[in-house]
Design an enzyme around this catalytic site. Sequence first.
Site, short mmCIF file in Angstrom:
data_model
loop_
_atom_site.label_atom_id
_atom_site.label_comp_id
_atom_site.label_asym_id
_atom_site.label_seq_id
_atom_site.Cartn_x
_atom_site.Cartn_y
_atom_site.Cartn_z
N GLY B 333 86.85 65.97 -0.97
CA GLY B 333 85.85 66.79 -1.63
C GLY B 333 85.60 68.08 -0.86
CB SER B 334 82.58 70.14 -0.55
OG SER B 334 82.40 70.20 -1.94
#
Lengths: 416, 635
Positions: B333-334
């Site tokens: 993810g981020s």
Amino acid sequence: MVLPVKPTSGLANRSGAAARGVLAGLDPRKSGGKFRKRLLRAEPSFRILSKLWSVSWLYVLLICVLAGVGYVSLYSAGGGSARPFAGPQAMRFGFGLVLMITVAMMPPRFLVRIAVPLYIVAIGLLVAVLRMGHVGKGAERWIMLGGMQVQPSEYAKVALVLMLAAWFHRISYARMGNPLWLIPPTLMVLLPVGLVLKEPNLGTGVIIGGVGAAMFFAAGMRLWQIALLILPTPVLLKIAYAHLHDYQKARITTFMHPESDPLGAGYNIIQSKIALGSGGMWGQGYMRGTQGQLNFLPEKQTDFIFTMIAEEWGYVGGIAVIGLLLLLILGGMIMAIRSRNRFGRLLALGISVNFFLYCLVNLSMVMGAIPVGGVPLPLISYGGSAMLDVMLGFGLLMSVWVHRNSRFGEEREEQE
Amino acid sequence: MKLRRRKEPKRLMPIRDPKDPGSGVFTRRALLLMAAQTAALGVLGRRLYDLQIRDGDHFAKLADNNRISKRLLAPPRGLIVDRYGVAIAANKTNWRALLLPEETTDVQGTIDRFSALVPLDERDRARVAREMRHKRKFVPVMLRDFLSWDDMARIELNSPGLPGVLIDVGTTRFYPYGSLLAHTVGYVAPPNEQDVAKSALLALPGMRMGRAGVEQSQDDLLRGESGSVQMEVNAVGRVMAELDRVEGTPGDQISLSLDVGLQQAVLGRIGDQVASAVVMDCRNGEVVAMVSNPSFDPSLFDSGVSRAQWAEWTSNERTPLINKAVAGVYPPGSTFKPAVAMAALSSGAISATDRFFCPGHFDMGGARFHCWAKYGHGSLDLHQALKFSCDVYFYEVAHRIGMEKIAESAHAFGLGTELGIELPHQREGLIPTPEWRRRHGHHWNGGDTVVSGIGQGFVQVTPLQLATYTSRIATGRAVEPHLVRAVNGSVGAKAEPTNWPALDMDPKFLDALRGGMFAVVNEPHGTAPKARLDIPGVQMAGKTGSAQVRRVSRALRESGHFNSASLPWEYRPHALFICFAPFDAPRYAVSVVIEHGNAGADAAAPLARDIMTDALTRDPVNHRIPPGQTVADAE
């Protein structure tokens, strides 16, 4: 050594007068020496005493030494204990010693008389053992007789020697040339050999055959007869091999290549050779032979007792035992030569050759020179039958020695 | 005189009596036989010489082979301790009752009487009967092991009625912390037949082999070297005497970098969430805590795991047997964004000050990629992009530089690579490239690059890789994670930070990443204000991540009811957080992955903050203590 002889009267010997004058032996009618004659006539007990005096005690001592070696070795085989081997064996030896002296007192005339019955009994026992004997370790057969284990094949050897000696004595040297007179003794040999092989006990069968052959030879078989016998031997051996039992053939093959079956039939030979080899020159020490004490050596108290001795006492001990055995054998042979009657000569020779073959087969076996075959080392191995039969043989031998100067048999020839 | 001379005719040999035909022949032939006999025994004497003297040495060796039996002695397995010397894998004495069949006349009766004192079930009895059939009478058979003191007291008290029963001591592996360290330390189990074929030592009764974790990877060191005892045996194998004994070398003591106290605190904080957390000393790569929840009891493997237990473990969707820290792969993810940023900066495609406009979505080739902020972030530079975790910025950047550059950067940070940690069964994860896609027979789309820019798509990493990645950002050194700190008390070269080479990256760019991560936690409107440390003078830098496990459909997004917390557990996004602290002198890096924990900022960030707080305060020497304050005050 055994025979304290001095080269005294070689010349006198040849003169007939001297020979006649010294018709020794214990026939009262012919014995020389006033004192002794009187002594022998006087009381039977004195006669026995005189006979006892003429026993070769040096030879008896030699027998005792070898039995002593056996005792010491069995003590070690029992793990440093008189039980279970050494003690009973010593008792048997004591009994055997008495038997030997007793037999030594028997005159040749008597021995000739009992030869046939003894032989018949021996054959009967061999048949009996085939019928209802117990088998031990694949080869040795025994029967229970009056609470004792008896191995008739051991006894048969002595009976056969006696029988052959009596026969050859009877037919005299002159008739040896006629093959017809040789047929009955041949059958006398082949009968027990056949029965023993059927047991099946290859080792003893070979020994009986060998003893018979030696007696034929010594009795004066003509050379052409011998040649006639030897020539077809290879063929006969081939036929014999074909009739061997499978396990006997297996013994021969594993003997050729013992390493091919290290845990099976070859195990005994391999372990015996290892034990001998690890003994080295001076041995591993009494009761310290690892192969014997740790039971890698099979049958160490019977067939492989020599291996254990040589392991614990080394090459020195092994050669000493072989030397003592050789002394006994040669002594017996000299006794044979010294006998003045044909019966005595052949009897003593038969007994000595029997003892020799016993030793030869056993020693060759433990050294891996011939296939293993259930033959103990006489006087030393643990075993009652063998001990008594060996002592019986020595008794006969000693009888020959005691009565060596008897001209027994001559009168019959003179009568003819 | 006369009388005596006549008495005994003495002559030597040979006798050739003319009155006795055949006597001459006899004498000759007897002499021949004597010669033959002497010769025959002479040959035997010669053969005896060959056997005893010539080949004596050879046979003596064979005799020794016969009688000397060499047996190996099992060495004690080395201990595993934590960084402060707390034992985490030890050896426990195991009292066993053995039966020597030859010493009892009534085997069955003895077993029955024993069973009255210490119950034996049917399986035990069957095993005893089976072993007794196969073993010789002087080889002891085990009746029961793991005897308690009470059992032993009962047996000793009744020993007159139990002939042949003896008590013997062996060892078993013991894990004082049980499931707490199960994944890292691993467990031991009896070796199988292939192992035994490879090493004679393993054939010894009671030997165990590491089957997982450090127990497996350090098995060679822990196992030690066998001792041996030379015994004299007889033909049937009974031991007669002990000749020589060489004690074995115990296995090495392995000191791990783990801190059991911290490990306990981390696990306590995680509670019953399905999660993994790694605390790493970012200066040298030492793993100080590694938690994978749920876990299992490692001691069960020593005595054999029941079928039901195994089925329960393997069918559990929470995968208790898998060490999620090294074998759990998740889309980052981020948290992947700093790696993408580094790729962009290094390639020169953008500079930190270049601004991009985020309208809330990024269109490419007819496809629309959404930012998590529905109405966009407006115009932002790199610092702001990291701080707000703007998706569109990274879509744009990824699209510009291409996947190869991103993969190169990610690999340099340790993502998607095999790490050198001393644990078996670790997974590599994946940084996808067009080349990889082609190898699997697919075409690489531009969109694949775009979603990879925010750590979605095919990108998969492990929590340990995330911690390593964070450490490398924090220190700029290519540290490798490791667990073994010292062997037998001598600390390895890996513990020294300066032994780690610097990353092949521009320190300015690394500073830019650190600055962005600092902003995430500490600046207003950062995504993880909940991660702010409550320690005076110590700041933490971090990055959130919420990794979707399934594509969010347009219908759902436009319906406005998109609320991941209302989804079924297995469809919720994973919550991730990576961080390091103190910001200006990085000491620890922490990565947290909570499976299906929804937003990283809400679930993972506070957890990481608590872990970091604990890690930093646990070791006061490294605290920044303002002047005038004591260590105790700083606490």
